[in-house]
Design an enzyme around this catalytic site. Structure first.
Site, short mmCIF file in Angstrom:
data_model
loop_
_atom_site.label_atom_id
_atom_site.label_comp_id
_atom_site.label_asym_id
_atom_site.label_seq_id
_atom_site.Cartn_x
_atom_site.Cartn_y
_atom_site.Cartn_z
CD GLU A 86 -15.35 -27.91 -11.97
OE1 GLU A 86 -14.58 -28.09 -12.93
OE2 GLU A 86 -16.52 -28.33 -11.94
CB THR A 126 -2.77 -29.42 -6.02
OG1 THR A 126 -1.79 -29.27 -7.03
CG2 THR A 126 -3.41 -28.05 -5.78
CG ASP A 127 2.57 -30.11 -6.97
OD1 ASP A 127 1.55 -29.78 -7.61
OD2 ASP A 127 3.51 -30.76 -7.48
CD GLU A 128 -1.37 -26.93 -10.58
OE1 GLU A 128 -1.93 -25.82 -10.75
OE2 GLU A 128 -1.48 -27.87 -11.36
CE1 TYR A 153 -7.39 -27.65 -8.97
CE2 TYR A 153 -5.10 -27.41 -9.65
CZ TYR A 153 -6.09 -28.12 -8.98
OH TYR A 153 -5.78 -29.27 -8.31
CE LYS A 157 -7.39 -28.66 -4.34
NZ LYS A 157 -8.44 -29.65 -3.93
CG PHE A 193 0.73 -33.69 -20.45
CD1 PHE A 193 0.84 -33.22 -21.75
CD2 PHE A 193 1.85 -34.24 -19.84
CE1 PHE A 193 2.07 -33.29 -22.43
CE2 PHE A 193 3.07 -34.31 -20.51
CZ PHE A 193 3.17 -33.85 -21.81
NE ARG A 196 -5.22 -32.32 -26.36
CZ ARG A 196 -4.87 -31.13 -26.86
NH1 ARG A 196 -4.02 -30.38 -26.18
NH2 ARG A 196 -5.38 -30.70 -27.98
P1 NAD Z 1 -11.26 -34.95 -11.35
O1 NAD Z 1 -11.61 -33.69 -12.06
O2 NAD Z 1 -10.91 -36.17 -12.14
O3 NAD Z 1 -12.43 -35.38 -10.37
C1 NAD Z 1 -13.12 -34.45 -9.58
C2 NAD Z 1 -14.40 -35.11 -9.08
O4 NAD Z 1 -15.09 -34.17 -8.26
C3 NAD Z 1 -15.36 -35.50 -10.21
O5 NAD Z 1 -15.87 -36.80 -10.00
C4 NAD Z 1 -16.47 -34.44 -10.13
O6 NAD Z 1 -17.73 -34.91 -10.58
C5 NAD Z 1 -16.46 -34.14 -8.63
N1 NAD Z 1 -17.01 -32.80 -8.33
C6 NAD Z 1 -16.67 -31.62 -8.92
N2 NAD Z 1 -17.41 -30.61 -8.38
C7 NAD Z 1 -18.19 -31.17 -7.42
C8 NAD Z 1 -19.14 -30.66 -6.51
N3 NAD Z 1 -19.45 -29.35 -6.47
N4 NAD Z 1 -19.75 -31.51 -5.67
C9 NAD Z 1 -19.47 -32.84 -5.68
N5 NAD Z 1 -18.58 -33.38 -6.54
C10 NAD Z 1 -17.94 -32.56 -7.39
O7 NAD Z 1 -10.08 -34.54 -10.38
P2 NAD Z 1 -8.84 -35.38 -9.87
O8 NAD Z 1 -7.73 -35.19 -10.81
O9 NAD Z 1 -9.30 -36.74 -9.51
O10 NAD Z 1 -8.49 -34.55 -8.55
C11 NAD Z 1 -9.11 -34.88 -7.32
C12 NAD Z 1 -8.51 -34.05 -6.20
O11 NAD Z 1 -7.10 -34.24 -6.14
C13 NAD Z 1 -8.71 -32.54 -6.39
O12 NAD Z 1 -8.95 -31.99 -5.12
C14 NAD Z 1 -7.38 -32.06 -6.93
O13 NAD Z 1 -7.15 -30.72 -6.58
C15 NAD Z 1 -6.43 -32.99 -6.21
N6 NAD Z 1 -5.15 -33.25 -6.88
C16 NAD Z 1 -5.13 -33.70 -8.18
C17 NAD Z 1 -3.90 -33.99 -8.78
C18 NAD Z 1 -3.83 -34.51 -10.20
O14 NAD Z 1 -2.73 -34.63 -10.74
N7 NAD Z 1 -4.94 -34.84 -10.86
C19 NAD Z 1 -2.73 -33.81 -8.05
C20 NAD Z 1 -2.79 -33.33 -6.75
C21 NAD Z 1 -4.02 -33.08 -6.16
O1 DAU Z 2 0.51 -30.60 -9.79
C1 DAU Z 2 -0.72 -31.15 -9.48
C2 DAU Z 2 -1.75 -30.72 -10.50
O2 DAU Z 2 -1.47 -31.46 -11.69
C3 DAU Z 2 -3.17 -30.95 -10.05
O3 DAU Z 2 -3.44 -30.12 -8.96
C4 DAU Z 2 -4.17 -30.67 -11.17
O4 DAU Z 2 -5.47 -31.03 -10.76
C5 DAU Z 2 -3.79 -31.50 -12.38
O5 DAU Z 2 -4.64 -31.19 -13.47
C6 DAU Z 2 -2.34 -31.23 -12.76
O6 DAU Z 2 -2.18 -29.87 -13.23
P1 DAU Z 2 -1.29 -29.54 -14.53
O7 DAU Z 2 -1.72 -28.25 -15.07
O8 DAU Z 2 0.16 -29.75 -14.22
O9 DAU Z 2 -1.77 -30.79 -15.44
P2 DAU Z 2 -2.13 -30.94 -16.99
O10 DAU Z 2 -2.38 -32.40 -17.20
O11 DAU Z 2 -3.17 -30.00 -17.44
O12 DAU Z 2 -0.76 -30.53 -17.70
C7 DAU Z 2 0.48 -31.14 -17.34
C8 DAU Z 2 1.58 -30.39 -18.10
O13 DAU Z 2 1.46 -30.66 -19.51
C9 DAU Z 2 1.51 -28.89 -17.97
O14 DAU Z 2 2.83 -28.37 -17.94
C10 DAU Z 2 0.80 -28.43 -19.25
C11 DAU Z 2 1.27 -29.46 -20.25
N1 DAU Z 2 0.34 -29.80 -21.37
C12 DAU Z 2 -0.96 -30.11 -21.06
C13 DAU Z 2 -1.84 -30.52 -22.03
C14 DAU Z 2 -3.27 -30.87 -21.72
C15 DAU Z 2 0.82 -29.89 -22.67
O15 DAU Z 2 2.01 -29.63 -22.95
N2 DAU Z 2 -0.05 -30.30 -23.64
C16 DAU Z 2 -1.35 -30.62 -23.39
O16 DAU Z 2 -2.08 -30.98 -24.34
#
Ligand code: NAD
Ligand code: DAU
Length: 337
Positions: A86, A126-128, A153, A157, A193, A196
């Site tokens: 998630e 994640t870096d978070e 979240y 993680k 972000f 959207r």
């Molecule tokens: P996402 O939400 O787009 O995709 C997550 C996927 O996991 C989906 O396909 C979902 O169906 C699947 N999933 C969720 N719960 C599950 C479960 N219980 N069993 C099997 N599948 C399940 O996420 P993302 O942005 O692609 O992130 C993927 C990974 O990368 C995560 O571990 C996240 O923490 C990490 N990450 C994301 C970012 C980012 O900026 N998006 C940055 C750093 C790390």
């Molecule tokens: O840093 C890595 C992380 O980046 C991942 O681990 C997460 O899975 C990924 O969702 C992302 O987390 P953020 O919370 O940084 O991403 P998000 O896209 O939700 O938001 C990026 C920034 O933009 C954050 O500072 C919140 C801001 N934001 C977000 C939305 C959706 C807005 O200002 N307006 C918006 O509508």
């Protein structure tokens, strides 16, 4: 026999990017285990060769299913690449429960299977987990920065990372970990972000900036995240953590203004909305270890060019994002953002 990877979450944004990268750069076969939550889609795997990619729909916390899929991973180079999670902070603030289930119980379930079968494991994180940096501090996150997560979240993680480290140390699981900064690129869910704002602008709706917009994120193209993960899988040292980043720090305000410019609008054509509770100020990655130890470098370091290509992808793929858009915006409207 070619090597076989089990990619969890392979129907999500980063997982599907990684699967594509593996298909293009290796001869591996891939089994995707994905629950197809609201964030996963079979469309993300559309067009991939069916003799090399198989989708199993299921939960990573389903121990029997995980056992069935991990048991055959006995060949040289076979591995679990754990991407499922998630992943959205805002959702975790409203209902943390699925985050505990998937990010903690799911990771535990996979680790136990890797332990039983001696399977190589790579954990995508994640870096978070490191919390936030001051806006004007010279520091960036490194592999030794203490954990200090802010949201449900990032706390789950962080917990999953610690489980992986414990399974390496206590049980000898052959795992590596990576912590990456904010990803952007094709197939990212419209709740996040950048997609959207792009899809709102396509619809003629003003971007929505949380709080002041001064918060900084360190952007990397998902393709570069994928190439880094494959590099770590192939060359990383067992038990080690590698931080993945591409020197892409930008404030949210800068990103919105760049998008407005790219999409032919005035740079002040956006709205401020109430801030996210506990909103981390700044993330920034120091990727020196990954670059110097494993020789990795990003192939898309130009954020403005990558963003322009991403805008173009969303313009050309309305059928992909349109079905999700109204529900995502309705959720935001209920939350006042
Ligand atoms: P996402 O939400 O787009 O995709 C997550 C996927 O996991 C989906 O396909 C979902 O169906 C699947 N999933 C969720 N719960 C599950 C479960 N219980 N069993 C099997 N599948 C399940 O996420 P993302 O942005 O692609 O992130 C993927 C990974 O990368 C995560 O571990 C996240 O923490 C990490 N990450 C994301 C970012 C980012 O900026 N998006 C940055 C750093 C790390
Ligand atoms: O840093 C890595 C992380 O980046 C991942 O681990 C997460 O899975 C990924 O969702 C992302 O987390 P953020 O919370 O940084 O991403 P998000 O896209 O939700 O938001 C990026 C920034 O933009 C954050 O500072 C919140 C801001 N934001 C977000 C939305 C959706 C807005 O200002 N307006 C918006 O509508």
């Amino acid at each position: 026999m070619s090597r076989h990877l089990l990619v969890t979450g392979g129907a999500g944004f980063i997982g599907s990017s990684f699967v594509r990268h593996v298909l293009a750069h290796t001869d591996a076969r891939v089994t995707v285990l994905d629950k197809l939550t609201y964030a996963g889609s079979t469309a993300n795997l559309h067009g991939l060769p069916t003799d090399r990619v198989r989708l199993v729909v299921g939960d990573i916390a389903d121990a029997a299913l995980v056992e069935e899929l991990v048991a055959p991973l006995t060949g040289e180079g076979d591995a679990i690449v754990h991407c499922a999670a998630e992943s959205h902070n805002d959702n975790s603030l409203h209902d943390p429960s699925p985050f505990l289930h998937t990010n903690l119980v799911g990771t535990f379930t996979l680790l136990e299977a890797a332990r039983r079968h001696g399977t190589r494991f790579h954990h995508i994180s994640t870096d978070e987990v490191y919390g936030e940096l001051d806006l004007d501090a010279p520091e960036r996150f490194t592999e030794t920065t203490p954990y200090n997560p802010s949201s449900p979240y990032s706390a789950t993680k962080a917990g999953s990372d610690l489980l992986v480290r414990a399974w390496v140390r206590s049980f000898g699981v052959r795992a590596t970990l990576s912590n990456c900064s904010n990803n952007y690129g094709p197939r990212q869910h419209v709740e996040k972000f950048i997609p959207r704002q792009i899809t709102s602008l396509i619809d003629g709706v003003r971007p929505r900036l949380y709080g002041t917009g001064e918060n900084v994120r360190d952007w990397i193209h998902a393709e570069d995240h994928s190439s880094a993960v494959l590099t770590i899988l192939e060359k990383g040292r067992i038990g080690q953590t590698y931080l993945i980043g591409a020197d892409g720090e930008r404030s949210n305000l800068e990103v919105v203004q760049l998008l407005l410019q790219l999409m032919g609008r005035e740079v002040d054509d956006f709205d401020h909305v109430p801030d996210r509770p506990g909103h981390d100020l700044r993330y920034a990655i120091d990727p020196t270890k990954l670059r110097e130890e494993l020789g990795w470098s990003p192939s898309c370091p130009d954020f403005a060019a990558g963003l322009a290509a991403t805008v173009d992808w969303y313009r050309r793929h309305e059928a992909w994002w349109r079905p999700q858009k109204a529900a995502a915006e309705a959720k935001y409207a209920r939350r006042g953002r």
